[in-house]
Write a protein that holds these residues in place. Structure first.
Motif, PDB file in Angstrom:
ATOM      1  N   VAL A  89      66.453  38.743  -5.447  1.00  0.00           N
ATOM      2  CA  VAL A  89      66.266  40.050  -6.796  1.00  0.00           C
ATOM      3  C   VAL A  89      67.655  39.980  -7.480  1.00  0.00           C
ATOM      4  O   VAL A  89      68.746  39.760  -7.074  1.00  0.00           O
ATOM      5  CB  VAL A  89      66.648  41.263  -5.899  1.00  0.00           C
ATOM      6  CG1 VAL A  89      66.742  42.751  -6.555  1.00  0.00           C
ATOM      7  CG2 VAL A  89      65.504  41.413  -4.979  1.00  0.00           C
ATOM      8  N   TRP A 137      67.045  52.049  -7.597  1.00  0.00           N
ATOM      9  CA  TRP A 137      67.398  52.266  -6.420  1.00  0.00           C
ATOM     10  C   TRP A 137      68.214  53.599  -6.147  1.00  0.00           C
ATOM     11  O   TRP A 137      67.924  54.196  -5.102  1.00  0.00           O
ATOM     12  CB  TRP A 137      68.250  51.101  -5.859  1.00  0.00           C
ATOM     13  CG  TRP A 137      67.596  49.751  -5.685  1.00  0.00           C
ATOM     14  CD1 TRP A 137      66.426  49.591  -5.431  1.00  0.00           C
ATOM     15  CD2 TRP A 137      68.604  48.395  -5.480  1.00  0.00           C
ATOM     16  NE1 TRP A 137      66.350  48.197  -5.423  1.00  0.00           N
ATOM     17  CE2 TRP A 137      67.443  47.554  -5.260  1.00  0.00           C
ATOM     18  CE3 TRP A 137      69.694  48.175  -5.422  1.00  0.00           C
ATOM     19  CZ2 TRP A 137      67.645  46.276  -4.900  1.00  0.00           C
ATOM     20  CZ3 TRP A 137      70.077  46.797  -5.073  1.00  0.00           C
ATOM     21  CH2 TRP A 137      69.178  45.800  -4.917  1.00  0.00           C
ATOM     22  N   VAL A 185      69.592  48.961 -10.174  1.00  0.00           N
ATOM     23  CA  VAL A 185      70.297  49.759  -9.739  1.00  0.00           C
ATOM     24  C   VAL A 185      69.992  51.192  -9.642  1.00  0.00           C
ATOM     25  O   VAL A 185      70.044  52.038  -8.915  1.00  0.00           O
ATOM     26  CB  VAL A 185      71.811  49.275  -9.952  1.00  0.00           C
ATOM     27  CG1 VAL A 185      72.798  50.422  -9.260  1.00  0.00           C
ATOM     28  CG2 VAL A 185      72.327  48.111  -9.379  1.00  0.00           C
ATOM     29  N   LEU A 223      70.183  41.497  -9.716  1.00  0.00           N
ATOM     30  CA  LEU A 223      70.808  42.954 -10.027  1.00  0.00           C
ATOM     31  C   LEU A 223      71.043  43.108 -11.400  1.00  0.00           C
ATOM     32  O   LEU A 223      71.774  42.451 -12.074  1.00  0.00           O
ATOM     33  CB  LEU A 223      72.075  42.973  -9.008  1.00  0.00           C
ATOM     34  CG  LEU A 223      71.819  43.170  -7.511  1.00  0.00           C
ATOM     35  CD1 LEU A 223      73.330  43.164  -6.870  1.00  0.00           C
ATOM     36  CD2 LEU A 223      71.115  44.218  -7.357  1.00  0.00           C
ATOM     37  N   ARG A 271      58.215  51.750  -1.242  1.00  0.00           N
ATOM     38  CA  ARG A 271      58.091  50.504  -0.912  1.00  0.00           C
ATOM     39  C   ARG A 271      57.304  49.762  -2.086  1.00  0.00           C
ATOM     40  O   ARG A 271      57.591  48.586  -2.291  1.00  0.00           O
ATOM     41  CB  ARG A 271      57.574  50.328   0.207  1.00  0.00           C
ATOM     42  CG  ARG A 271      57.460  48.952   0.877  1.00  0.00           C
ATOM     43  CD  ARG A 271      57.278  48.798   2.229  1.00  0.00           C
ATOM     44  NE  ARG A 271      56.824  47.290   2.517  1.00  0.00           N
ATOM     45  CZ  ARG A 271      56.183  46.733   3.418  1.00  0.00           C
ATOM     46  NH1 ARG A 271      55.740  47.492   4.468  1.00  0.00           N
ATOM     47  NH2 ARG A 271      55.932  45.451   3.444  1.00  0.00           N
ATOM     48  N   VAL A 282      64.818  50.881   2.022  1.00  0.00           N
ATOM     49  CA  VAL A 282      66.082  51.268   2.425  1.00  0.00           C
ATOM     50  C   VAL A 282      66.994  52.530   1.661  1.00  0.00           C
ATOM     51  O   VAL A 282      67.538  53.337   2.477  1.00  0.00           O
ATOM     52  CB  VAL A 282      66.900  49.825   2.390  1.00  0.00           C
ATOM     53  CG1 VAL A 282      68.305  50.224   2.898  1.00  0.00           C
ATOM     54  CG2 VAL A 282      66.391  48.899   3.651  1.00  0.00           C
ATOM     55  N   ALA A 283      66.938  52.231   0.477  1.00  0.00           N
ATOM     56  CA  ALA A 283      67.781  53.214  -0.255  1.00  0.00           C
ATOM     57  C   ALA A 283      67.032  54.779  -0.124  1.00  0.00           C
ATOM     58  O   ALA A 283      67.719  55.968   0.197  1.00  0.00           O
ATOM     59  CB  ALA A 283      67.629  52.988  -1.819  1.00  0.00           C
ATOM     60  N   MET A 311      61.441  46.468  -0.174  1.00  0.00           N
ATOM     61  CA  MET A 311      62.273  46.954   0.879  1.00  0.00           C
ATOM     62  C   MET A 311      63.641  47.630   0.691  1.00  0.00           C
ATOM     63  O   MET A 311      64.217  48.277   1.037  1.00  0.00           O
ATOM     64  CB  MET A 311      62.438  45.614   2.073  1.00  0.00           C
ATOM     65  CG  MET A 311      61.438  45.500   3.034  1.00  0.00           C
ATOM     66  SD  MET A 311      61.011  47.187   3.914  1.00  0.00           S
ATOM     67  CE  MET A 311      59.814  46.476   4.880  1.00  0.00           C
ATOM     68  N   PRO A 312      64.196  46.665  -0.378  1.00  0.00           N
ATOM     69  CA  PRO A 312      65.805  47.352  -0.779  1.00  0.00           C
ATOM     70  C   PRO A 312      65.436  49.012  -1.312  1.00  0.00           C
ATOM     71  O   PRO A 312      66.271  49.554  -0.972  1.00  0.00           O
ATOM     72  CB  PRO A 312      66.040  46.542  -2.069  1.00  0.00           C
ATOM     73  CG  PRO A 312      65.555  45.359  -1.783  1.00  0.00           C
ATOM     74  CD  PRO A 312      64.210  45.382  -1.055  1.00  0.00           C
ATOM     75  N   GLY A 313      64.534  49.119  -1.968  1.00  0.00           N
ATOM     76  CA  GLY A 313      64.147  50.454  -2.273  1.00  0.00           C
ATOM     77  C   GLY A 313      63.929  51.273  -1.392  1.00  0.00           C
ATOM     78  O   GLY A 313      64.366  52.621  -1.091  1.00  0.00           O
TER      79      GLY A 313
END
Length: 126
Positions: free
Chosen positions: A12, A22, A19, A14, A63, A72-73, A68-70
């Motif tokens: 990903v 997220w 950001v 950045l 998702r 998690v946020a 997955m990072p989203g």
């Protein structure tokens, strides 16, 4: 660019936009957590079930949108909202008393985030 030996797992990049997305996922999780915490005791158990379904649907949406990072946020936002509202208020009032309905909301919400996390990857392909 792929990540190690995992095919299809791209790194990903950045950027400020990622950001921001997220952060939006964090806000969505917080909003779902606040509304669910305030409403889950109304018309038991129906609103509790609707609230848990909302956690799962919003988790799947996040998702699909941000991977997955989203998610998690989103989960962190949901968890922060629920745990902050579980504390005693200034007058001693509690939105999540130590009762089965409140435990069902807290642990059921964790389970719904897990459903979104462990949903088949093919649902989100394309």
């Amino acid at each position: 660019m792929t990540h190690g030996n995992v095919p299809g797992m791209s790194l990903v990049r950045l950027s400020p936009l990622v950001v921001l997305w997220w952060f939006c996922a964090l806000l969505v999780g917080g909003a779902v957590g606040v509304v669910g915490t305030v409403a889950h005791r109304q018309w038991a158990p129906w609103i509790l079930l609707v609230s848990l379904l909302t956690v799962a649907v919003a988790g799947v949406l996040v998702r699909a949108w941000l991977a997955m990072p989203g998610l998690v946020a989103y989960a962190l936002g949901w968890l922060a909202a629920v745990q902050l509202l579980a504390l005693s208020g200034p007058g001693g009032d509690v939105l999540l008393p130590a009762q089965p309905l409140s435990y069902a909301w807290m642990f059921g919400g964790f389970a719904m985030v897990a459903v979104a996390a462990f949903a088949p990857r093919r649902w989100f392909a394309g």
